[in-house]
Design a protein around this motif. Structure first.
Motif, short mmCIF file in Angstrom:
data_model
loop_
_atom_site.label_atom_id
_atom_site.label_comp_id
_atom_site.label_asym_id
_atom_site.label_seq_id
_atom_site.Cartn_x
_atom_site.Cartn_y
_atom_site.Cartn_z
N SER A 1 0.84 -1.18 0.00
CA SER A 1 0.00 0.00 0.00
C SER A 1 0.88 1.24 0.00
N PRO A 2 0.47 2.30 -0.69
CA PRO A 2 1.25 3.52 -0.70
C PRO A 2 1.10 4.34 0.58
N ILE A 3 0.16 3.94 1.46
CA ILE A 3 -0.04 4.65 2.73
C ILE A 3 0.04 3.65 3.88
N VAL A 4 0.30 4.15 5.05
CA VAL A 4 0.34 3.31 6.24
C VAL A 4 -1.10 2.99 6.65
N VAL A 5 -1.35 1.73 6.94
CA VAL A 5 -2.66 1.28 7.38
C VAL A 5 -2.50 0.64 8.74
N VAL A 6 -3.34 1.03 9.69
CA VAL A 6 -3.31 0.46 11.02
C VAL A 6 -4.66 -0.21 11.25
N ASP A 7 -4.64 -1.42 11.76
CA ASP A 7 -5.86 -2.16 12.00
C ASP A 7 -5.82 -2.71 13.42
N VAL A 8 -6.95 -2.74 14.08
CA VAL A 8 -7.06 -3.27 15.43
C VAL A 8 -8.09 -4.38 15.40
N ILE A 9 -7.74 -5.50 16.00
CA ILE A 9 -8.66 -6.64 16.07
C ILE A 9 -8.74 -7.06 17.52
N LEU A 10 -9.95 -7.22 18.00
CA LEU A 10 -10.18 -7.70 19.36
C LEU A 10 -10.83 -9.06 19.28
N THR A 11 -10.46 -9.93 20.16
CA THR A 11 -11.09 -11.24 20.23
C THR A 11 -11.61 -11.47 21.64
N GLY A 12 -12.51 -12.37 21.76
CA GLY A 12 -13.07 -12.71 23.05
C GLY A 12 -13.84 -14.00 22.95
N SER A 13 -14.51 -14.34 24.01
CA SER A 13 -15.29 -15.57 24.00
C SER A 13 -16.64 -15.31 24.65
N VAL A 14 -17.59 -16.13 24.28
CA VAL A 14 -18.95 -16.06 24.81
C VAL A 14 -19.33 -17.47 25.21
N PRO A 15 -19.96 -17.63 26.37
CA PRO A 15 -20.41 -18.97 26.75
C PRO A 15 -21.30 -19.58 25.67
N ARG A 16 -21.17 -20.89 25.45
CA ARG A 16 -21.94 -21.59 24.43
C ARG A 16 -23.43 -21.29 24.58
N GLY A 17 -24.05 -20.91 23.47
CA GLY A 17 -25.49 -20.64 23.45
C GLY A 17 -25.88 -19.25 23.95
N LYS A 18 -24.91 -18.41 24.32
CA LYS A 18 -25.23 -17.08 24.86
C LYS A 18 -24.95 -15.94 23.88
N ALA A 19 -24.37 -16.24 22.74
CA ALA A 19 -24.06 -15.17 21.78
C ALA A 19 -25.33 -14.61 21.17
N MET A 20 -25.38 -13.30 21.03
CA MET A 20 -26.49 -12.66 20.33
C MET A 20 -26.03 -12.44 18.90
N LEU A 21 -26.72 -13.04 17.97
CA LEU A 21 -26.32 -13.02 16.57
C LEU A 21 -27.25 -12.14 15.76
N ARG A 22 -26.83 -11.79 14.55
CA ARG A 22 -27.69 -11.05 13.62
C ARG A 22 -28.83 -11.94 13.16
N ALA A 23 -28.56 -13.19 13.01
CA ALA A 23 -29.59 -14.16 12.63
C ALA A 23 -30.41 -14.49 13.87
N GLY A 24 -31.70 -14.63 13.72
CA GLY A 24 -32.54 -14.99 14.85
C GLY A 24 -33.81 -14.17 14.95
N ALA A 25 -33.88 -13.06 14.23
CA ALA A 25 -35.11 -12.26 14.25
C ALA A 25 -36.23 -13.07 13.59
N GLN A 26 -37.40 -13.02 14.18
CA GLN A 26 -38.56 -13.75 13.68
C GLN A 26 -39.69 -12.79 13.33
N VAL A 27 -40.52 -13.18 12.38
CA VAL A 27 -41.68 -12.38 12.02
C VAL A 27 -42.50 -12.10 13.27
#
Length: 187
Positions: A1-27
């Motif tokens: 790249s002709p410019i400097v790029v800085v990126d930050v990534i965070l990771t973590g964990s969620v107890p099984r079955g406790k994650a709130m996802l984008r999928a899951g909305a119901q009519v």
């Protein structure tokens, strides 16, 4: 790249079955947001001197604070576990992020423009399409009691999930399609 790029990534964990996802909305689910929308975009426009209208000093200061010091709603999200059927942060604007949530859940939505909680001095367009607010967008079943406030942050019902694809914006007696005009990473 002709410019400097800085990126930050965070990771973590969620107890099984406790994650709130984008999928899951119901009519029939109701759609909610935390806080007020559009303030961060207005703050950016203030910094760029590209507001296009007069703001009071308090509106200007509020917008600058929202842009420069975002407050992700982590505590509120944790309190919504077990209640929200789908959830995500509003980093790219309501119109874009709601479209993503609906696509993942394979549903559509209807939004009431009159119910959108707008930051001081913000237009409807800025509330719909402005990014970097880091508020929460979530859905919950109709029978679920969602409080008007979670840990000091307002929660507002803005619409409902419907079967047909796409997002309808209801503004008084006018109904139209809400196009995704927020931030697109690869546009």
């Amino acid at each position: 790249s002709p410019i400097v790029v800085v990126d930050v990534i965070l990771t973590g964990s969620v107890p099984r079955g406790k994650a709130m996802l984008r999928a899951g909305a119901q009519v029939g689910d109701r759609i909610f947001v935390t806080g007020a929308l559009g303030g961060a975009l207005l703050g950016l426009r203030v910094l760029e001197e590209n507001v296009g209208r007069e703001l009071s000093e308090s509106e200007r200061n509020y917008a600058l604070h929202r842009h420069l010091y975002p407050q992700p709603r982590i505590a509120q999200g944790l309190d919504l576990r077990g209640q929200a059927s789908a959830a995500m942060d509003l980093s790219d604007g309501l119109s874009t992020d709601l479209a993503r949530l609906c696509a993942e859940s394979k549903v559509g939505a209807e939004i009431d423009a009159g119910k959108l909680p707008r930051a001081p001095g913000v237009t409807l367009d800025e509330a719909l399409h402005g990014g970097d607010d880091y508020e929460l967008l979530f859905t919950a079943p109709a029978k679920c009691k969602i409080p008007a406030e979670i840990k000091g942050v307002a929660v507002t019902e803005i619409g409902r999930i419907v079967k047909r694809k796409g997002i309808k914006l209801i503004d008084g007696k006018k109904r139209g399609v809400l196009e995704a005009k927020g931030w697109e990473h690869f546009a």
